[in-house]
Design a protein around this motif. Sequence first.
Motif, PDB file in Angstrom:
ATOM      1  N   ASP A   1       0.831  -1.201   0.000  1.00 23.59           N
ATOM      2  CA  ASP A   1       0.000   0.000   0.000  1.00 23.59           C
ATOM      3  C   ASP A   1       0.868   1.254   0.000  1.00 23.59           C
ATOM      4  OD1 ASP A   1       0.854  -0.819   2.526  1.00 23.59           O
ATOM      5  OD2 ASP A   1      -0.642   0.408   3.542  1.00 23.59           O
ATOM      6  N   HIS A   2       1.844   1.286  -0.898  1.00 22.44           N
ATOM      7  CA  HIS A   2       2.794   2.392  -0.987  1.00 22.44           C
ATOM      8  C   HIS A   2       3.539   2.543   0.326  1.00 22.44           C
ATOM      9  CE1 HIS A   2       4.307   5.338  -3.713  1.00 22.44           C
ATOM     10  NE2 HIS A   2       4.239   6.306  -2.829  1.00 22.44           N
ATOM     11  N   ALA A   3       3.951   1.392   0.878  1.00 22.24           N
ATOM     12  CA  ALA A   3       4.775   1.360   2.076  1.00 22.24           C
ATOM     13  C   ALA A   3       6.242   1.354   1.668  1.00 22.24           C
ATOM     14  CB  ALA A   3       4.456   0.106   2.896  1.00 22.24           C
ATOM     15  N   LEU A   4       7.096   1.856   2.540  1.00 24.00           N
ATOM     16  CA  LEU A   4       8.542   1.862   2.298  1.00 24.00           C
ATOM     17  C   LEU A   4       9.154   0.617   2.927  1.00 24.00           C
ATOM     18  CD1 LEU A   4       9.587   5.583   2.871  1.00 24.00           C
ATOM     19  CD2 LEU A   4       9.893   4.259   0.784  1.00 24.00           C
TER      20      LEU A   4
ATOM     21  N   CYS B   1       6.911  -3.405  11.414  1.00 23.58           N
ATOM     22  CA  CYS B   1       6.165  -2.308  10.781  1.00 23.58           C
ATOM     23  C   CYS B   1       5.949  -1.190  11.783  1.00 23.58           C
ATOM     24  CB  CYS B   1       4.809  -2.821  10.275  1.00 23.58           C
ATOM     25  SG  CYS B   1       3.830  -1.547   9.461  1.00 23.58           S
ATOM     26  N   GLN B   2       6.094   0.019  11.317  1.00 24.50           N
ATOM     27  CA  GLN B   2       5.704   1.194  12.084  1.00 24.50           C
ATOM     28  C   GLN B   2       5.263   2.277  11.099  1.00 24.50           C
ATOM     29  OE1 GLN B   2       9.696   1.457  13.870  1.00 24.50           O
ATOM     30  NE2 GLN B   2       9.692   3.593  13.292  1.00 24.50           N
ATOM     31  N   ARG B   3       4.834   3.407  11.606  1.00 25.52           N
ATOM     32  CA  ARG B   3       4.338   4.496  10.763  1.00 25.52           C
ATOM     33  C   ARG B   3       5.279   5.689  10.834  1.00 25.52           C
ATOM     34  NH1 ARG B   3      -1.028   3.388   9.149  1.00 25.52           N
ATOM     35  NH2 ARG B   3      -1.290   1.129   9.452  1.00 25.52           N
ATOM     36  N   SER B   4       5.388   6.403   9.721  1.00 24.66           N
ATOM     37  CA  SER B   4       6.222   7.590   9.686  1.00 24.66           C
ATOM     38  C   SER B   4       5.566   8.700  10.503  1.00 24.66           C
ATOM     39  CB  SER B   4       6.425   8.053   8.244  1.00 24.66           C
ATOM     40  OG  SER B   4       7.033   9.318   8.197  1.00 24.66           O
TER      41      SER B   4
ATOM     42  N   GLY C   1       8.178  13.245   4.444  1.00 27.80           N
ATOM     43  CA  GLY C   1       9.582  13.358   4.069  1.00 27.80           C
ATOM     44  C   GLY C   1       9.807  12.963   2.629  1.00 27.80           C
ATOM     45  N   ASP C   2      11.053  12.774   2.261  1.00 32.46           N
ATOM     46  CA  ASP C   2      11.433  12.365   0.915  1.00 32.46           C
ATOM     47  C   ASP C   2      12.384  11.179   1.009  1.00 32.46           C
ATOM     48  OD1 ASP C   2      10.247  14.494  -0.881  1.00 32.46           O
ATOM     49  OD2 ASP C   2      11.437  15.745   0.476  1.00 32.46           O
ATOM     50  N   VAL C   3      12.355  10.337  -0.009  1.00 31.71           N
ATOM     51  CA  VAL C   3      13.254   9.197  -0.091  1.00 31.71           C
ATOM     52  C   VAL C   3      13.638   8.992  -1.552  1.00 31.71           C
ATOM     53  CG1 VAL C   3      11.359   7.530  -0.340  1.00 31.71           C
ATOM     54  CG2 VAL C   3      13.574   6.774   0.535  1.00 31.71           C
ATOM     55  N   GLU C   4      14.872   8.575  -1.785  1.00 33.07           N
ATOM     56  CA  GLU C   4      15.315   8.311  -3.151  1.00 33.07           C
ATOM     57  C   GLU C   4      15.157   6.824  -3.448  1.00 33.07           C
ATOM     58  OE1 GLU C   4      19.449   8.357  -5.604  1.00 33.07           O
ATOM     59  OE2 GLU C   4      18.893  10.255  -4.626  1.00 33.07           O
ATOM     60  N   ILE C   5      14.372   6.527  -4.473  1.00 26.19           N
ATOM     61  CA  ILE C   5      14.123   5.144  -4.889  1.00 26.19           C
ATOM     62  C   ILE C   5      14.319   5.056  -6.391  1.00 26.19           C
ATOM     63  CG2 ILE C   5      12.411   3.292  -5.042  1.00 26.19           C
ATOM     64  CD1 ILE C   5      11.153   4.284  -2.531  1.00 26.19           C
ATOM     65  N   ALA C   6      15.127   4.089  -6.803  1.00 22.36           N
ATOM     66  CA  ALA C   6      15.395   3.872  -8.225  1.00 22.36           C
ATOM     67  C   ALA C   6      15.870   5.151  -8.904  1.00 22.36           C
ATOM     68  CB  ALA C   6      14.145   3.322  -8.924  1.00 22.36           C
TER      69      ALA C   6
ATOM     70  N   THR D   1       2.853   7.048   6.597  1.00 21.69           N
ATOM     71  CA  THR D   1       3.264   6.008   5.655  1.00 21.69           C
ATOM     72  C   THR D   1       3.817   4.813   6.425  1.00 21.69           C
ATOM     73  OG1 THR D   1       3.783   7.586   3.900  1.00 21.69           O
ATOM     74  CG2 THR D   1       4.888   5.454   3.790  1.00 21.69           C
ATOM     75  N   ARG D   2       3.454   3.616   5.991  1.00 19.62           N
ATOM     76  CA  ARG D   2       3.990   2.419   6.635  1.00 19.62           C
ATOM     77  C   ARG D   2       5.469   2.263   6.308  1.00 19.62           C
ATOM     78  NH1 ARG D   2       1.350  -3.144   6.716  1.00 19.62           N
ATOM     79  NH2 ARG D   2       1.300  -3.049   4.443  1.00 19.62           N
ATOM     80  N   LEU D   3       6.265   2.023   7.333  1.00 19.63           N
ATOM     81  CA  LEU D   3       7.694   1.775   7.183  1.00 19.63           C
ATOM     82  C   LEU D   3       7.941   0.319   7.551  1.00 19.63           C
ATOM     83  CD1 LEU D   3       9.001   4.985   9.005  1.00 19.63           C
ATOM     84  CD2 LEU D   3       8.500   4.700   6.559  1.00 19.63           C
ATOM     85  N   LEU D   4       8.212  -0.492   6.549  1.00 22.01           N
ATOM     86  CA  LEU D   4       8.385  -1.923   6.745  1.00 22.01           C
ATOM     87  C   LEU D   4       9.865  -2.285   6.772  1.00 22.01           C
ATOM     88  CD1 LEU D   4       5.678  -3.129   4.222  1.00 22.01           C
ATOM     89  CD2 LEU D   4       5.528  -3.323   6.698  1.00 22.01           C
ATOM     90  N   GLY D   5      10.211  -3.244   7.587  1.00 21.21           N
ATOM     91  CA  GLY D   5      11.574  -3.764   7.619  1.00 21.21           C
ATOM     92  C   GLY D   5      11.551  -5.263   7.437  1.00 21.21           C
ATOM     93  N   SER D   6      12.276  -5.774   6.449  1.00 12.78           N
ATOM     94  CA  SER D   6      12.363  -7.215   6.219  1.00 12.78           C
ATOM     95  C   SER D   6      13.493  -7.781   7.075  1.00 12.78           C
ATOM     96  CB  SER D   6      12.612  -7.519   4.736  1.00 12.78           C
ATOM     97  OG  SER D   6      12.861  -8.902   4.558  1.00 12.78           O
ATOM     98  N   VAL D   7      13.130  -8.373   8.204  1.00 16.38           N
ATOM     99  CA  VAL D   7      14.125  -8.972   9.085  1.00 16.38           C
ATOM    100  C   VAL D   7      14.829 -10.115   8.367  1.00 16.38           C
ATOM    101  CG1 VAL D   7      14.470 -10.139  11.303  1.00 16.38           C
ATOM    102  CG2 VAL D   7      12.783  -8.303  11.105  1.00 16.38           C
ATOM    103  N   PHE D   8      14.090 -10.844   7.544  1.00 17.16           N
ATOM    104  CA  PHE D   8      14.669 -11.960   6.796  1.00 17.16           C
ATOM    105  C   PHE D   8      15.823 -11.481   5.925  1.00 17.16           C
ATOM    106  CE2 PHE D   8      15.005 -14.581   3.012  1.00 17.16           C
ATOM    107  CZ  PHE D   8      15.082 -15.858   3.539  1.00 17.16           C
ATOM    108  N   ASN D   9      15.607 -10.442   5.135  1.00 19.37           N
ATOM    109  CA  ASN D   9      16.671  -9.919   4.272  1.00 19.37           C
ATOM    110  C   ASN D   9      17.801  -9.300   5.082  1.00 19.37           C
ATOM    111  OD1 ASN D   9      14.031  -9.509   2.302  1.00 19.37           O
ATOM    112  ND2 ASN D   9      15.889 -10.054   1.192  1.00 19.37           N
TER     113      ASN D   9
END
Length: 463
Positions: free
Chosen positions: A80-83, A342-345, A349-354, A364-372
Amino acid sequence: MDPSKPTQTSLKKSLQTSAEARDRQLKLSKTLSKVGFHTRLGKLLRMKVYYQEGFSLFRSWREFLDSRKEKWGNTFWAFDHALMHTGHADVKKLMQVEPQLRGEDVGIIKILTLGYTLNQPMSLWTNGEAHKSIRTLLEQALPNPLEIAAELGQYTDSFLAEAATRGKLRIGKDLPFFMLKILHHLVLELPLSEKEASSSLFYLVALLLATFPPFISRTLLGLIVGPRIRHRRRLVQRYYTAPKWAILEEHGKQVGLSPEQIANGLFDMIHIAGTAGTGALMGSVIGVLCQDKTLRAKVTEEVNRVWPKAEPLTADSLRQATVLHTVILETARLYPPVRFICQRSPAAGDVEIAGQKCPFAQGTRLLGSVFNANRDEDRYDNPETFSLERDFSDLLSWHGENPERMCPGRDLSIALIKVFCMTLLKHYRWEHSTEVAWNFKMPNLMTPNKLELEGFTSIENAK
């Protein structure tokens, strides 16, 4: 070939799909900046992408993450347009942010049907003083495992003795029952029937259905969701009659929690953190020991050395089982039972992607992949290889060391796995085991669910 890794053909196809998803998400970023992230149209657009990408994840979750990381880098848009963050340093930083701001999420899953939790916030969702209160309660509710080592050993032995009468220990079926029963016993002194335990497992399996909007859960999925909600309501009512309830209620009142908040907080801790979390890791540790006979022999030798044959299990025995302790930590690194945080911003803000600078909104949801993160080459040498010679000082599998994020049941979790494995290796044996395999496609619990120890028997009875 490692079955956990995508093939070249599938990865190439995923990279092509990832490029399309990147373009779609970048376009969505621009659209949301115009129509508003939290407007009705913005929510509708994000919900459409959430389900669309969710189906991709369900086809092969590891391939989904690995292909996007390769195409986009360590940070990218998802769902859902999460980071999504995949680098060890970035995920660790997310865990250390204070204060934490959470929403109605369980990892990557968004809970939309709050009736599934009896309209009570999970401890995973609380913020500020409410979060401190529920954490204080959980810390009071969980016993010190070193003080009850003998009791844990006896309880585990009785459970394994039942499996021995069947001649089989089933990792995917038996361990969740064990976790549900022992945690209800330890926390509430409440015996759980086979029917109640089965209903609790069905509740966990159906949790994903709560991600659908309420009108869908109530209508199309009513026959499935309804019984799970009724089971939760009945079991929570039983908590009020448990021998330890009065003590826990008093602890909760002292930090401003109502009886409903206390009971539902305990339900979530036992079912989601305990059964789904610790139970999954326990299965993975047993899987690792089944895969590597040399390692199993080394751990068995240690167990027999630190736990004299005729004596009950002691705190010193648990402390001295250092090889097994390291096996648990390395297994948690490779096969983390909780794969996403998961947490919320708290602010926009701004982020550089691609290579493009993208704005993101407050909330905005801020997701972290613990596996990766646990397999990040910048943090771990040969990260796909099982090794006991690692530095586990900032292992992320129990959510780091930040008091706001760290799992309050970490010590009990590790101790329960130790007790189970020590009892298993000391008092039981099996003729052979089925194939050990972790599922890297369907995003269910990360444990070798199909593993079975066959010809399972008590060593004493075998004599």
